[in-house]
Design an enzyme around this catalytic site. Structure first.
Site, short mmCIF file in Angstrom:
data_model
loop_
_atom_site.label_atom_id
_atom_site.label_comp_id
_atom_site.label_asym_id
_atom_site.label_seq_id
_atom_site.Cartn_x
_atom_site.Cartn_y
_atom_site.Cartn_z
N ASP A 80 0.68 -0.87 0.05
CA ASP A 80 -0.04 0.12 0.18
C ASP A 80 1.14 1.21 -0.09
O ASP A 80 2.56 0.92 0.15
CB ASP A 80 -0.99 -0.21 1.46
CG ASP A 80 -0.42 0.09 2.74
OD1 ASP A 80 0.76 -0.67 2.81
OD2 ASP A 80 -0.48 0.03 3.39
N GLU A 145 -0.24 -0.99 5.62
CA GLU A 145 1.01 -0.94 6.51
C GLU A 145 1.01 0.73 7.01
O GLU A 145 1.32 1.09 8.04
CB GLU A 145 2.07 -1.10 6.24
CG GLU A 145 3.34 -1.36 6.79
CD GLU A 145 4.23 0.48 7.10
OE1 GLU A 145 5.15 0.64 8.00
OE2 GLU A 145 3.50 0.80 5.78
#
Length: 400
Positions: A80, A145
């Site tokens: 991400d 994350e």
């Protein structure tokens, strides 16, 4: 005996493939909780280069497996990204990106889809050169994350029962080998007031004014936090302030702040929260001090709540995991590595901080590029990292 020159030669051979793959990932917007399309693109590449097994877990993390041996090793790349911020600060389209002979520009190139590109092609090098041994290597593309570092690995370790001997984090390390980081917490401090008409503030109890001395004491507290020789000094900053009031013509009846607390070695959540709760101004105001909880659903819809507490961690330099990475580096590049730490936070907060599994960092790109406009990485970094990731498992097995 591994042919390290051949491994480097193969990594260089796949530089263009890694570049194309990374640029494909960059073209797919993949902010936290919206990673599905980039996960599917990674699945396609893992299957194309010959991984033995490719799976997507219920949270949405992708697991690519090489080998069937008894010794379990894992590599991690969170896939991400943060958003692009002010588009006017970008010289190039942040998703189309740009490349020349040396660099690749675009959101996620250093932080940290470049690590995924190197990982996948390390898998291909292992297959091409027959470097399998008595190990199973699981390469994880982890989600969420940027929103909540370590959440994915809490899920992977506790729910998927994946417990490797050590994990390589492919976060950017500026060419060094990293073995620790400060931790962090997201803390909320709230005070209550009593509203009254703004024309007669003496009839009320202004929550914003009650918060003001707390802010001043927090600023002083930051200056006096403890320091560790390796990780450095603890820190705090106030990142947000909120207030409530019946109207703009009324005394505030509630005020809250968010505190970004960075934790050095020897500081934990109870210690950090008590420091704030025991401030004279906080006690006088009857302030409530609490941790934020992260409970956003992943792109699959799974909700896995956790406290916003991400402990500091250090892997000792003489640990076999660190030494195996350093040994591999020397054999490949014929020089001693720089062994250091991250400034920012990584999934190691769970892997090592909560579960005690060693995390060692070696990843393409630079820390300073993370979250910055015109983010870039270097093609030679992709090559070096792919070579080290391919060579490392057999070096580790030979040492242990």
């Amino acid at each position: 005996m591994q042919d390290f020159a051949k491994i480097l030669e193969m990594a260089e051979k796949y530089k263009d493939d890694m570049t194309k793959f990374l640029r494909d990932m960059v073209r797919i917007p993949s902010e936290s909780c919206d990673e599905e399309k980039v996960v599917l693109r990674i699945k396609e590449e893992m299957e194309k280069v010959g991984f033995d097994k490719v799976e997507i877990d219920p949270m949405g993390n992708i697991h690519g497996t090489i080998g069937h041996g008894k010794r379990l090793i894992a590599y991690d790349a969170h896939i991400d990204t943060v958003g692009i911020g002010n588009r006017d600060n970008w010289e190039y389209d942040p998703y189309e990106g740009y490349e020349d002979d040396e660099i690749i520009v675009g959101r996620g190139t250093s932080d940290q889809e470049g690590g995924m590109a190197s990982m996948v092609y390390a898998g291909k090098i292992i297959k091409d050169l027959g470097l399998e041994d008595d190990y199973t290597l699981v390469m994880v593309g982890s989600v969420q994350e940027e929103d909540c570092d370590g959440l994915c690995w809490q899920y992977i370790i506790k729910e998927m029962d994946l417990k490797p001997e050590f994990v390589i984090s492919t976060e950017p390390t500026d060419g060094g080998i990293y073995r620790g980081q400060r931790g962090r917490m997201e803390i909320k401090v709230s005070v209550d007031g009593v509203s009254s008409h703004g024309s007669a503030p003496e009839r009320g109890d202004n929550a914003i004014f009650k918060m003001a001395p707390i802010l001043q004491e927090l600023e002083e507290l930051h200056k006096n936090l403890i320091t560790d020789d390796f990780l450095g000094k603890g820190s705090l900053t106030v990142s947000e302030i909120f207030s409530t009031s019946p109207s703009r013509c009324a005394v505030s009846d509630g005020c809250s702040i968010s505190v970004d607390r960075r934790l050095t070695k020897g500081e934990d959540k109870e210690y950090a929260m008590n420091q704030i709760a025991e401030l004279p101004s906080a006690k006088k105001a009857g302030a409530k001090v609490e941790m934020y909880v992260y409970d956003e659903p992943s792109y699959t819809g799974l909700v896995y709540p956790t406290d916003c507490y991400f402990p500091s961690w250090v892997v000792e330099e003489d640990d076999e995991s660190v030494q195996a990475v350093a040994d591999t580096y020397k054999k490949l590049f014929d020089k001693d590595p720089r062994i250091d730490k991250w400034t920012f936070s990584t999934n190691g907060v769970s892997i090592t901080g909560l579960f005690g599994i060693p995390t060692v960092g070696f990843g393409p790109g630079a820390e300073a590029q993370a979250h910055a406009p015109n983010e870039k990485t270097w093609k030679e970094d992709l090559v070096r990292c792919a070579a080290l990731y391919a060579a490392l498992p057999k070096v580790y097995l030979s040492r242990t």
